[in-house]
Design a protein around this motif. Structure first.
Motif, short mmCIF file in Angstrom:
data_model
loop_
_atom_site.label_atom_id
_atom_site.label_comp_id
_atom_site.label_asym_id
_atom_site.label_seq_id
_atom_site.Cartn_x
_atom_site.Cartn_y
_atom_site.Cartn_z
N VAL A 8 0.81 -1.15 0.13
CA VAL A 8 -0.10 -0.08 -0.06
C VAL A 8 0.73 1.25 0.04
N PHE A 9 0.48 2.02 -0.94
CA PHE A 9 1.37 3.30 -1.00
C PHE A 9 0.52 4.28 -0.68
N LEU A 10 0.98 5.25 0.31
CA LEU A 10 -0.04 6.37 0.78
C LEU A 10 0.61 7.68 0.01
N LEU A 11 -0.45 8.55 -0.69
CA LEU A 11 0.23 9.72 -1.29
C LEU A 11 -0.49 11.01 -0.82
N LYS A 12 0.39 12.03 -0.34
CA LYS A 12 -0.13 13.52 -0.23
C LYS A 12 0.48 14.33 -1.06
N PRO A 13 -0.46 14.32 -2.42
CA PRO A 13 0.21 15.26 -3.20
C PRO A 13 0.85 16.85 -3.01
N ASN A 14 2.00 17.11 -3.33
CA ASN A 14 2.31 18.45 -2.98
C ASN A 14 2.25 19.48 -4.00
N THR A 15 1.40 19.18 -4.94
CA THR A 15 1.17 19.95 -6.14
C THR A 15 -0.01 20.98 -5.94
N PHE A 16 -0.55 21.01 -4.78
CA PHE A 16 -1.70 21.97 -4.38
C PHE A 16 -2.95 21.26 -5.05
N MET A 17 -4.10 21.20 -4.24
CA MET A 17 -5.37 20.42 -4.78
C MET A 17 -5.78 20.41 -6.03
N ASN A 18 -5.47 21.63 -6.94
CA ASN A 18 -6.08 21.77 -8.11
C ASN A 18 -5.51 21.09 -9.15
N LEU A 19 -4.04 20.65 -8.93
CA LEU A 19 -3.23 19.83 -9.79
C LEU A 19 -2.87 18.42 -9.26
N SER A 20 -3.85 17.80 -8.32
CA SER A 20 -3.51 16.82 -7.77
C SER A 20 -3.33 15.50 -8.80
N GLY A 21 -4.24 15.49 -9.89
CA GLY A 21 -3.89 14.50 -11.11
C GLY A 21 -2.65 14.22 -11.16
N LYS A 22 -1.79 15.30 -11.51
CA LYS A 22 -0.47 15.06 -11.97
C LYS A 22 0.61 14.08 -11.14
#
Length: 191
Positions: free
Chosen positions: A57-71
């Motif tokens: 299991v990989f947990l990911l908290k994107p650091n792209t800010f909310m609006n660019l989470s898909g990247k």
């Protein structure tokens, strides 16, 4: 070995830490702590790897800010070769009463920019998502202030229990699958 990517959506930085919009980060922080795992800052986010019943299991908290989470989501899915049905995106939802869970296999972005970007980058709206209700106690035109606002004292009291329930829902998703998890966890908190 079956791999899963559990993504909590939120915004980076101390000013966002305790906001409603960052419930995805808060849930993953609690989950990692319960599993005695730690996050490392890697490409496009903070990542934590652990095992649940023999599954990676990989947990990911994107650091792209909310609006660019898909990247970030697309990058980690491709990097770890994770199937779409083993992705779970956790986000806040103003259309659900506080503490209500709605897990679904697909759906619209529902006006949520993090889900909208995820849908754009993955080129599909068919991926599991976990919406955590934050309520809609705001006046017309105050939606941004509300989701970027901090929890009320009453909400904070309940939040710990609901975050624990959310962690159990993640475990259930990995172990038992989405359908059973939806049956067991969707809905309002029991009083």
């Amino acid at each position: 070995m079956k791999k899963f990517l559990i993504v909590g959506l939120g915004n980076i930085g101390p000013k966002y830490t305790d906001t409603r919009h960052n419930i995805g980060f808060k849930i993953l922080d609690t989950f990692a702590k319960e599993e005695q795992a730690t996050f490392e800052t890697e490409k496009l986010g903070d990542v934590c790897q652990l095992k649940v019943k023999g599954k990676a299991v990989f947990l990911l908290k994107p650091n792209t800010f909310m609006n660019l989470s898909g990247k970030a989501i697309k990058y980690w899915m491709e990097k770890e070769n994770i199937q779409l049905e083993n992705l779970l995106v956790i986000t806040d939802d103003i259309n659900l009463d506080f503490g209500t869970f709605r897990l679904k296999a697909k759906g619209s972005a529902g006006g949520h920019n993090g889900l909208k970007d995820t849908q754009d980058k993955l080129n599909t709206s068919t991926y599991p998502r976990f919406r955590f209700g934050v309520g809609n106690q705001f006046s017309k035109g105050r939606q941004v202030d509300y989701v970027l606002g901090i929890w009320t004292l009453d909400e904070q009291k309940e939040l710990t229990f609901r975050i624990n329930d959310a962690c159990n829902a993640i475990r259930s998703f990995v172990i038992a699958g989405l359908a059973q998890t939806m049956n067991n966890f969707n809905g309002k908190p029991e009083k």
